[in-house]
Design a protein around this motif. Structure first.
Motif, PDB file in Angstrom:
ATOM      1  N   THR A 151       1.496  -1.104  -0.018  1.00 40.83           N
ATOM      2  CA  THR A 151      -0.085  -0.388   0.093  1.00 40.83           C
ATOM      3  C   THR A 151       1.075   1.491   0.024  1.00 40.83           C
ATOM      4  O   THR A 151       2.370   1.081   0.475  1.00 40.83           O
ATOM      5  CB  THR A 151      -0.645   0.050   1.105  1.00 40.83           C
ATOM      6  N   PHE A 152      -0.355   2.146  -0.674  1.00 37.81           N
ATOM      7  CA  PHE A 152       1.523   3.361  -0.698  1.00 37.81           C
ATOM      8  C   PHE A 152       0.418   4.799  -0.563  1.00 37.81           C
ATOM      9  O   PHE A 152      -0.927   4.244  -0.915  1.00 37.81           O
ATOM     10  CB  PHE A 152       2.365   3.665  -0.962  1.00 37.81           C
ATOM     11  N   THR A 153       0.985   5.661   0.170  1.00 36.30           N
ATOM     12  CA  THR A 153      -0.226   7.273   0.154  1.00 36.30           C
ATOM     13  C   THR A 153       1.144   7.828   0.007  1.00 36.30           C
ATOM     14  O   THR A 153       2.264   8.153  -0.170  1.00 36.30           O
ATOM     15  CB  THR A 153      -0.768   7.665   1.245  1.00 36.30           C
ATOM     16  N   LEU A 154       0.511   8.875  -1.716  1.00 37.82           N
ATOM     17  CA  LEU A 154       0.774  10.242  -1.643  1.00 37.82           C
ATOM     18  C   LEU A 154       0.744  11.390  -1.587  1.00 37.82           C
ATOM     19  O   LEU A 154      -0.777  11.641  -2.386  1.00 37.82           O
ATOM     20  CB  LEU A 154       2.080   9.703  -3.233  1.00 37.82           C
ATOM     21  N   SER A 155       0.859  12.630  -2.060  1.00 35.95           N
ATOM     22  CA  SER A 155       0.267  14.061  -1.737  1.00 35.95           C
ATOM     23  C   SER A 155       1.735  14.690  -2.692  1.00 35.95           C
ATOM     24  O   SER A 155       3.161  14.527  -3.107  1.00 35.95           O
ATOM     25  CB  SER A 155       0.476  14.404  -0.401  1.00 35.95           C
ATOM     26  N   HIS A 156       0.960  15.596  -3.340  1.00 35.77           N
ATOM     27  CA  HIS A 156       2.051  16.393  -4.695  1.00 35.77           C
ATOM     28  C   HIS A 156       1.037  17.830  -4.382  1.00 35.77           C
ATOM     29  O   HIS A 156       0.157  17.783  -5.070  1.00 35.77           O
ATOM     30  CB  HIS A 156       2.075  16.089  -5.709  1.00 35.77           C
ATOM     31  N   PRO A 157       1.399  18.566  -5.404  1.00 36.50           N
ATOM     32  CA  PRO A 157       1.093  20.243  -5.138  1.00 36.50           C
ATOM     33  C   PRO A 157      -0.097  19.449  -6.354  1.00 36.50           C
ATOM     34  O   PRO A 157       0.164  19.072  -7.643  1.00 36.50           O
ATOM     35  CB  PRO A 157       1.938  20.750  -5.654  1.00 36.50           C
ATOM     36  N   LEU A 158      -1.215  20.872  -6.966  1.00 37.26           N
ATOM     37  CA  LEU A 158      -2.109  20.484  -7.664  1.00 37.26           C
ATOM     38  C   LEU A 158      -1.443  20.692  -8.919  1.00 37.26           C
ATOM     39  O   LEU A 158      -1.067  22.513  -8.539  1.00 37.26           O
ATOM     40  CB  LEU A 158      -3.706  21.380  -7.501  1.00 37.26           C
ATOM     41  N   PRO A 159      -1.429  20.614 -10.188  1.00 35.85           N
ATOM     42  CA  PRO A 159      -0.606  21.077 -10.984  1.00 35.85           C
ATOM     43  C   PRO A 159      -1.514  22.422 -11.359  1.00 35.85           C
ATOM     44  O   PRO A 159      -2.524  21.897 -11.681  1.00 35.85           O
ATOM     45  CB  PRO A 159      -0.366  20.299 -12.324  1.00 35.85           C
ATOM     46  N   GLY A 160      -1.254  23.206 -12.242  1.00 36.73           N
ATOM     47  CA  GLY A 160      -2.247  24.716 -12.553  1.00 36.73           C
ATOM     48  C   GLY A 160      -3.727  24.645 -12.052  1.00 36.73           C
ATOM     49  O   GLY A 160      -3.418  23.899 -11.054  1.00 36.73           O
ATOM     50  N   GLY A 161      -4.549  25.654 -12.260  1.00 37.20           N
ATOM     51  CA  GLY A 161      -5.384  25.841 -11.475  1.00 37.20           C
ATOM     52  C   GLY A 161      -5.625  26.244  -9.634  1.00 37.20           C
ATOM     53  O   GLY A 161      -4.714  26.408 -10.278  1.00 37.20           O
ATOM     54  N   PRO A 162      -6.914  26.086  -9.696  1.00 38.58           N
ATOM     55  CA  PRO A 162      -6.595  26.812  -7.945  1.00 38.58           C
ATOM     56  C   PRO A 162      -5.119  25.841  -7.204  1.00 38.58           C
ATOM     57  O   PRO A 162      -5.233  24.353  -7.502  1.00 38.58           O
ATOM     58  CB  PRO A 162      -8.294  26.437  -7.486  1.00 38.58           C
ATOM     59  N   PRO A 163      -5.014  26.453  -6.094  1.00 42.09           N
ATOM     60  CA  PRO A 163      -4.145  26.477  -5.289  1.00 42.09           C
ATOM     61  C   PRO A 163      -4.294  24.951  -4.756  1.00 42.09           C
ATOM     62  O   PRO A 163      -5.160  24.702  -4.102  1.00 42.09           O
ATOM     63  CB  PRO A 163      -3.609  27.274  -4.357  1.00 42.09           C
ATOM     64  N   GLY A 164      -3.691  24.369  -4.278  1.00 37.41           N
ATOM     65  CA  GLY A 164      -4.734  22.958  -3.130  1.00 37.41           C
ATOM     66  C   GLY A 164      -2.831  21.733  -4.047  1.00 37.41           C
ATOM     67  O   GLY A 164      -2.240  21.701  -4.749  1.00 37.41           O
ATOM     68  N   GLU A 165      -3.493  20.873  -2.601  1.00 33.66           N
ATOM     69  CA  GLU A 165      -2.411  18.856  -2.964  1.00 33.66           C
ATOM     70  C   GLU A 165      -3.659  18.323  -3.078  1.00 33.66           C
ATOM     71  O   GLU A 165      -4.524  18.213  -2.747  1.00 33.66           O
ATOM     72  CB  GLU A 165      -2.290  19.202  -1.798  1.00 33.66           C
ATOM     73  N   ALA A 166      -2.874  17.417  -3.963  1.00 32.05           N
ATOM     74  CA  ALA A 166      -3.884  16.151  -4.170  1.00 32.05           C
ATOM     75  C   ALA A 166      -3.268  15.534  -3.257  1.00 32.05           C
ATOM     76  O   ALA A 166      -2.024  15.007  -2.877  1.00 32.05           O
ATOM     77  CB  ALA A 166      -3.563  15.506  -5.489  1.00 32.05           C
ATOM     78  N   ARG A 167      -4.295  14.239  -2.319  1.00 29.46           N
ATOM     79  CA  ARG A 167      -3.517  13.013  -1.720  1.00 29.46           C
ATOM     80  C   ARG A 167      -4.400  12.003  -2.206  1.00 29.46           C
ATOM     81  O   ARG A 167      -5.580  11.807  -2.024  1.00 29.46           O
ATOM     82  CB  ARG A 167      -4.083  13.732  -0.095  1.00 29.46           C
ATOM     83  N   SER A 168      -3.134  10.783  -2.179  1.00 30.33           N
ATOM     84  CA  SER A 168      -3.983   9.808  -3.258  1.00 30.33           C
ATOM     85  C   SER A 168      -3.578   8.209  -1.987  1.00 30.33           C
ATOM     86  O   SER A 168      -2.379   8.646  -1.238  1.00 30.33           O
ATOM     87  CB  SER A 168      -3.075   9.557  -4.173  1.00 30.33           C
ATOM     88  N   SER A 169      -4.241   7.338  -1.701  1.00 33.77           N
ATOM     89  CA  SER A 169      -3.881   6.607  -0.933  1.00 33.77           C
ATOM     90  C   SER A 169      -4.487   5.049  -2.124  1.00 33.77           C
ATOM     91  O   SER A 169      -5.478   4.698  -2.952  1.00 33.77           O
ATOM     92  CB  SER A 169      -4.627   6.021  -0.214  1.00 33.77           C
ATOM     93  N   LEU A 170      -3.334   4.120  -2.860  1.00 36.58           N
ATOM     94  CA  LEU A 170      -3.331   3.531  -3.212  1.00 36.58           C
ATOM     95  C   LEU A 170      -2.940   1.698  -2.956  1.00 36.58           C
ATOM     96  O   LEU A 170      -1.624   1.813  -2.047  1.00 36.58           O
ATOM     97  CB  LEU A 170      -2.690   3.165  -4.386  1.00 36.58           C
ATOM     98  N   ASP A 171      -3.425   1.117  -3.650  1.00 33.87           N
ATOM     99  CA  ASP A 171      -3.581  -1.137  -3.058  1.00 33.87           C
ATOM    100  C   ASP A 171      -2.325  -1.102  -4.208  1.00 33.87           C
ATOM    101  O   ASP A 171      -2.795  -1.250  -5.310  1.00 33.87           O
ATOM    102  CB  ASP A 171      -4.427  -1.413  -3.068  1.00 33.87           C
TER     103      ASP A 171
END
Length: 155
Positions: free
Chosen positions: A95-115
């Motif tokens: 399993t892994f989790t990751l986060s990264h800044p959102l490219p373009g558009g409104p400022p924010g962060e993508a947060r993902s959780s994957l199997d």
């Protein structure tokens, strides 16, 4: 003890020893335990929701952290970099989790959780969900994310 019985006993003992040694000395590629860890560098393709595929790079570090490098522009610079953590499961799963800044558009962060699951030493696939956390406090998602990766030499 007769000579034939002694030789038979020695032969049986030798056969048992040889079988034991062969079982222990199987090549590392013989079972899933040989690729039970994603530790290393990977080129991957990520598809999130209805957004097209993105070529990314992931390094799964031995200390259970990971580094994500987003797609690269025409100059070779990544649109974003991210970080996360991972954990091994049984049978090549992780399993892994990751986060990264959102490219373009409104400022924010993508947060993902994957199997994820290693299908060999050099290939994995994963799926999970991503939420977008915007700087104004709103949250979007979830959206489905899938990823397939191929192991590469670390630079």
């Amino acid at each position: 003890m007769t000579r034939n019985r002694r030789l038979t006993g020695i032969g049986l003992a030798g056969g048992i020893l040889a079988a034991t040694l062969l079982a222990v000395a199987q090549p590392a590629s013989a079972g899933t335990s040989s690729y039970a860890s994603p530790t290393g560098c990977w080129k991957a393709q990520a598809v999130e929701g209805d957004i097209g595929a993105a070529d990314v790079e992931i390094t799964f570090n031995a200390d259970r952290t990971l580094k994500l490098t987003g797609p690269r522009d025409e100059n070779g610079d990544p649109y974003f970099t991210g970080a996360g953590t991972w954990a091994s499961q049984r049978g090549g799963a992780f399993t892994f989790t990751l986060s990264h800044p959102l490219p373009g558009g409104p400022p924010g962060e993508a947060r993902s959780s994957l199997d994820g699951k290693l299908s060999s030493y050099s290939a994995f696939s994963a799926q999970g969900q991503t939420y977008r956390h915007y700087d104004d406090g709103t949250v979007g998602g979830p959206s489905t994310i899938t990823m397939t990766g191929t192991r590469v030499a670390c630079a």
